[in-house]
Design a protein around this motif. Structure first.
Motif, PDB file in Angstrom:
ATOM      1  N   HIS A   1      19.094  43.776  52.260  1.00 29.44           N
ATOM      2  CA  HIS A   1      20.135  43.084  53.017  1.00 29.44           C
ATOM      3  C   HIS A   1      21.457  43.216  52.277  1.00 29.44           C
ATOM      4  CE1 HIS A   1      16.371  41.116  54.356  1.00 29.44           C
ATOM      5  NE2 HIS A   1      16.991  41.013  55.516  1.00 29.44           N
TER       6      HIS A   1
ATOM      7  N   LYS B   1      18.232  41.610  70.330  1.00 24.33           N
ATOM      8  CA  LYS B   1      19.406  42.483  70.522  1.00 24.33           C
ATOM      9  C   LYS B   1      19.746  42.579  72.007  1.00 24.33           C
ATOM     10  CE  LYS B   1      18.572  45.254  66.390  1.00 24.33           C
ATOM     11  NZ  LYS B   1      18.372  46.606  65.847  1.00 24.33           N
TER      12      LYS B   1
ATOM     13  N   LEU C   1      27.738  32.507  61.797  1.00 25.64           N
ATOM     14  CA  LEU C   1      26.467  33.171  62.088  1.00 25.64           C
ATOM     15  C   LEU C   1      25.672  32.475  63.185  1.00 25.64           C
ATOM     16  CD1 LEU C   1      25.434  33.976  58.411  1.00 25.64           C
ATOM     17  CD2 LEU C   1      26.401  35.545  60.090  1.00 25.64           C
TER      18      LEU C   1
ATOM     19  N   LYS D   1      24.482  31.749  66.746  1.00 22.83           N
ATOM     20  CA  LYS D   1      24.481  32.611  67.922  1.00 22.83           C
ATOM     21  C   LYS D   1      25.384  32.058  69.008  1.00 22.83           C
ATOM     22  CE  LYS D   1      21.301  35.156  70.913  1.00 22.83           C
ATOM     23  NZ  LYS D   1      19.860  35.391  71.248  1.00 22.83           N
TER      24      LYS D   1
ATOM     25  N   LYS E   1      29.681  40.447  54.871  1.00 21.60           N
ATOM     26  CA  LYS E   1      28.788  40.973  55.927  1.00 21.60           C
ATOM     27  C   LYS E   1      27.377  40.373  55.798  1.00 21.60           C
ATOM     28  CE  LYS E   1      31.237  45.332  56.652  1.00 21.60           C
ATOM     29  NZ  LYS E   1      32.461  44.931  55.928  1.00 21.60           N
ATOM     30  N   THR E   2      27.337  39.063  55.715  1.00 21.34           N
ATOM     31  CA  THR E   2      26.066  38.347  55.551  1.00 21.34           C
ATOM     32  C   THR E   2      25.114  38.663  56.693  1.00 21.34           C
ATOM     33  OG1 THR E   2      27.219  36.577  54.389  1.00 21.34           O
ATOM     34  CG2 THR E   2      25.039  36.064  55.296  1.00 21.34           C
ATOM     35  N   ASP E   3      23.912  39.070  56.342  1.00 18.89           N
ATOM     36  CA  ASP E   3      22.930  39.457  57.365  1.00 18.89           C
ATOM     37  C   ASP E   3      21.578  38.761  57.167  1.00 18.89           C
ATOM     38  OD1 ASP E   3      22.395  40.803  55.023  1.00 18.89           O
ATOM     39  OD2 ASP E   3      22.172  42.788  55.926  1.00 18.89           O
TER      40      ASP E   3
ATOM     41  N   LYS F   1      22.763  34.761  64.547  1.00 13.81           N
ATOM     42  CA  LYS F   1      23.083  36.141  64.896  1.00 13.81           C
ATOM     43  C   LYS F   1      22.379  37.138  63.985  1.00 13.81           C
ATOM     44  CE  LYS F   1      27.784  35.096  66.485  1.00 13.81           C
ATOM     45  NZ  LYS F   1      29.219  35.331  66.197  1.00 13.81           N
ATOM     46  N   CYS F   2      21.921  36.657  62.835  1.00 16.37           N
ATOM     47  CA  CYS F   2      21.319  37.547  61.845  1.00 16.37           C
ATOM     48  C   CYS F   2      19.886  37.109  61.550  1.00 16.37           C
ATOM     49  CB  CYS F   2      22.146  37.552  60.566  1.00 16.37           C
ATOM     50  SG  CYS F   2      22.168  35.965  59.720  1.00 16.37           S
ATOM     51  N   GLU F   3      19.214  37.849  60.691  1.00 12.41           N
ATOM     52  CA  GLU F   3      17.860  37.482  60.279  1.00 12.41           C
ATOM     53  C   GLU F   3      17.901  36.138  59.540  1.00 12.41           C
ATOM     54  OE1 GLU F   3      15.737  40.662  58.187  1.00 12.41           O
ATOM     55  OE2 GLU F   3      17.277  42.028  58.947  1.00 12.41           O
ATOM     56  N   SER F   4      16.806  35.411  59.632  1.00 17.14           N
ATOM     57  CA  SER F   4      16.765  34.118  58.956  1.00 17.14           C
ATOM     58  C   SER F   4      15.359  33.809  58.466  1.00 17.14           C
ATOM     59  CB  SER F   4      17.250  33.005  59.882  1.00 17.14           C
ATOM     60  OG  SER F   4      16.388  32.856  60.988  1.00 17.14           O
TER      61      SER F   4
END
Length: 821
Positions: free
Chosen positions: A631, A821, A440, A442, A765-767, A787-790
């Protein structure tokens, strides 16, 4: 200086006694003689010899490097759930704590001068010839020169390995395994050592190995490399000419002289030739026009220091220009310099760097290796240990046993510099699985885990070193108290205190000794030193007690949360997470309160929190996000045991599960401070599941997975983790509740859920990633891009850090971040 090796009275191991004589006047009988002796403990240099398995050797023209592999037996803390079937458990401990012996693998590398090779071979004969080594893997020119001597002394055959192959194997091994192995040297910068972030793609590069001579190798892949050039003018030239010019026979003494010299007294500069007209040539007047040029015209005696400095400049400039030309010829922009000619000496590195920059016009980068002298020894060992598949594992530097880079100042710790010139140590511990990047991230190549570089920030460095020094007595006291049945615990605790204190003093003078200095590395070094003296978990009893107390409050906390409206409950959950994070024994402001106020609890912690708006406050954006779709999967990095994990994290997990979000809960594999460990989290989850059907169902249906991080640190490096889920649902015959089997951190007997986090993250598919705690979310990962919300949340429990961030003690950090994005 002469040395002798000896064993102690019980014959338990090797000791080293150094004796240095400094004499004034002329001749050996001059006045003002002064003898200094240093006697090192038996295990100070050659460590863990009784468990050595095999060894290899690299003999250069002047220095010998011994590599040996040993098993290390040390204590580990284990927890195991009691069998409470049919018993009243009200007043019993939550789980059983035991200390067991565990065996791990360690690599040892030791460097010494060839003057002592016969003595050291005698030592090897006494301590290493009965290992599994039947044929000695040897590399370097000395493998040929001393072959007969080695075979005669040791009674073993010598298998000579190709020098270049060993160098490349050793270099690749270091580049892959040591995070802060590589650095650029910038003399005129505030931070002279600029350590590079490891990049997964290390090829191609140019390796310039400076031993007695110079070898230049183009490396294109793990097994594809080519010797493309070299020079006879190298370290041996500096040593030999230096000895002739200064009558100084010791290599490090020559470097010492050079560091005090002024080369312009000996060298002819451009301005000496052209005067003021040099500017019309487009050249700096301070460039060297002719090395030693003034010696032909000046009618005077030149000092040893000036001649040594001029000689060092001459050879370093020559090597730098040659390397640059080869790099340009082969279209390479990275040059790694290795070999014990450099050995962290600032004048050498500065001159080579200047030469590379000058001749490449800044297009080629000169890079140096912290362990440059061990490349051949590492490669030779790897060649002899292929049956152990060492490249299938990851290795980490053991800070308790490694010497570290020497100071750039010859006046700092002169005795340490002298000793390191004779013996130098480097140790690596084997990790049982390869470590991988968190998918995850970036951009793993630009990810820097640490928020503050203490090597660069002098004010922060001074504060944190002092902070760790002031806490040391308390840590030693707690370590001794954690083993009340051990008669030697106080003695071992004092040895730990002394060793870590010495490390801190070294880092005050040499902050670059082990790479970039950070709060994380200070914590890791402390853990290494604690483990060195068999204190695997000083906070085990504290955690056991706090976990038991918190579990008794879990149901009432859940009932209180369930009685609230949706929006009010979301804020209460976040506040509970933050309040739980207050309970950190690693923070002095908190430990003082917990020591003096044993009744300090969950509600009291809530009252300590900063009122909104918080110091970093994205809560409103987080609340809006919760009004949207759930999520898919959340990865949560938990911090402390007790109230934090049980009353803060698990209620938050429960809410996510109720929304339809799967959860991966990651806890430390090994202990650090009062951080919750994976094995403790299994028992806590078992007890919570017995009380709460949401948690019970999620575990049974594998919507809640407990994993270990592969780490034993209060901080978090998302590049190097080994998350393995070894939780297995079982039906316990004597209990109606769920039960789990706790498995060794290193070996799993199950396969279905024995997966690395990289696999789990992709499968689920951890987001959403949630990182809590000051160590994980502020000292590290504060600026980590995912890459995902945190969510990054913590309570600042250090007044200095709070002030640095513009807040006060118990200020709140709540960062909700959405990737661009």
């Amino acid at each position: 200086m002469h040395i002798h090796l000896h064993t102690d009275e019980a014959g338990r191991g090797a000791g080293l006694a150094f004796k240095m004589a400094e004499r004034g006047g002329r001749g050996s009988g001059g006045h003002g003689s002064l003898d200094k002796s240093i006697t090192l403990p038996p295990d100070e240099i050659f460590r863990n010899l009784e468990n050595a398995k095999r060894f290899a050797i690299d003999i250069g023209g002047s220095l010998t490097k011994l590599a040996y592999y040993s098993t290390v037996q040390h204590k580990v803390a284990r927890v195991r759930s009691f069998d409470h079937s049919g018993k009243d458990i009200e007043n019993e401990p939550l789980y059983e704590i035991s200390v067991q012996e565990e065996i791990t693998a360690r690599l040892h590398f030791i460097k010494f001068e060839n003057n002592y090779i016969e003595t050291c071979l005698d030592f090897i004969k006494d301590h290493l010839v009965n290992t599994e080594t039947q044929v000695i893997k040897a590399t370097g020119g000395g493998a040929y020169k001393f072959k007969d001597l080695i075979e005669k002394k040791l009674g073993l055959k010598v298998d000579k390995e190709d020098v270049m192959t060993c160098l490349i194997k050793g270099c690749n091994f270091l580049l892959r395994n040591i995070p802060h192995e590589v650095f650029a040297y910038q003399k005129d910068s505030d931070t002279e050592f600029r350590f590079q972030t490891n990049h997964p793609n290390i090829f191609p590069y140019l390796l310039v190995n400076i031993g007695s001579g110079v070898s230049i190798v183009k490396v294109e892949s793990e097994d594809k490399f080519e010797w493309i050039g070299g020079s006879s003018i190298g370290g041996g030239t500096f040593w030999g000419l230096g000895a002739l010019l200064t009558k100084t026979k010791k290599f490090d003494e020559l470097l010492q002289l050079a560091s005090k010299g002024q080369h312009t007294n000996v060298d002819m500069l451009v301005k000496d030739v052209y005067g003021g007209a040099c500017q019309t040539l487009g050249l700096s007047g301070n460039l060297i026009a002719s090395s030693f040029g003034k010696s032909t015209t000046a009618d005077k005696e030149f000092s040893k220091e000036d001649m040594a400095k001029s000689l060092l400049h001459m050879i370093s400039n020559d090597i730098g220009q040659l390397a640059c030309l080869y790099a340009k010829l082969h279209n390479l922009d990275k040059i790694y310099f290795g070999g014990f000619f450099i050995r962290g000496h600032p004048v050498t590195m500065r001159t080579i760097t200047f030469s590379i920059n000058f001749f490449s016009k800044g297009e080629v980068q000169a890079l140096f290796l912290r362990h440059e002298g061990y490349l051949g020894a590492i490669g030779a060992f790897l060649k002899g240990a292929e049956q152990d598949n060492p490249n299938q594992y990851s290795w980490g530097e053991n800070y308790a046993g490694s010497s570290g880079l020497m100071s750039t100042s010859p006046d700092v710790y002169p005795m340490q510099r002298t000793r390191s010139g004779t013996f130098d140590m480097f140790e690596m511990d084997r990790l049982e699985r390869p470590l991988v990047n968190l998918p995850l991230l970036k951009d793993p190549s630009t990810y820097i885990p640490d928020t503050v570089d203490l090597t660069d920030d002098a004010m922060a460095r001074k504060y944190w070193l002092t902070c760790f020094e002031e806490a040391l007595d308390g840590v030693a006291k707690r370590a001794a108290a954690s083993q009340p049945d051990s008669v030697d615990a106080p003695e071992r605790a004092e040895k730990f205190r002394q060793k870590y204190w010495n490390k801190l003093q070294t880092l005050r003078q040499q902050p670059f000794a082990y790479g970039t200095l950070t709060v994380r590395s200070l914590l890791d070094t402390r853990e290494h030193c604690l483990n060195e003296f068999n204190f695997p978990d000083p906070y085990s009893k504290v955690k056991q007690k706090e976990n038991g107390i918190a579990l008794k409050c879990f149901q009432s906390v859940i009932e209180s949360l369930d009685s609230l409206g949706w929006e009010e409950r979301q804020f209460a959950l976040v506040k509970g997470l933050l309040a739980g994070n207050v309970f950190d024994w690693g923070a002095k402001a908190v430990s003082d309160v917990l020591e003096c106020e044993p009744q300090f609890g969950f509600e009291e912690a809530k009252s300590k929190l900063q009122e909104r708006p918080w110091l970093e406050d994205s809560y409103s954006q987080w609340l809006e996000r919760l009004k949207g779709p759930p999520h898919k999967c959340a990865l949560i990095f938990a911090d402390n045991s007790g109230i934090d994990i049980i009353l803060g994290v698990f209620p938050f997990v429960r809410e996510l599960l109720s929304r339809g979000t799967e959860v991966i809960l990651a806890c430390n594999s090994g202990p650090a401070l009062n951080d919750v460990t994976y094995s403790e989290s299994l028992i806590v989850a078992e007890r919570i599941a017995a009380m709460d059907p949401v948690i019970q169902s999620a575990l049974k249906e594998e919507k809640l997975l407990l994993v270990q991080t592969g780490s034993s640190s209060p901080c978090l490096d998302l590049r190097y983790n080994d998350f393995v889920c070894v939780l297995k649902y079982l039906s316990h015959p004597s209990q109606k509740c769920l039960s789990w089997m706790t498995i060794s951190n290193h070996t799993s007997r199950f396969s279905r859920l024995d997966k690395g986090l990289a696999v789990l993250v992709r499968e689920r598919k951890t987001d959403l990633v949630i990182i809590e705690g000051m160590g994980r979310a502020i000292h590290t990962n504060y600026y980590a891009a995912l890459k995902c919300e945190s969510l990054k949340l913590a309570v600042i429990k250090n007044s200095w850090l709070a002030d640095r961030l513009g807040g006060k003690i118990f200020s709140v950090i709540f960062k909700y971040e959405v990737p661009c994005k």
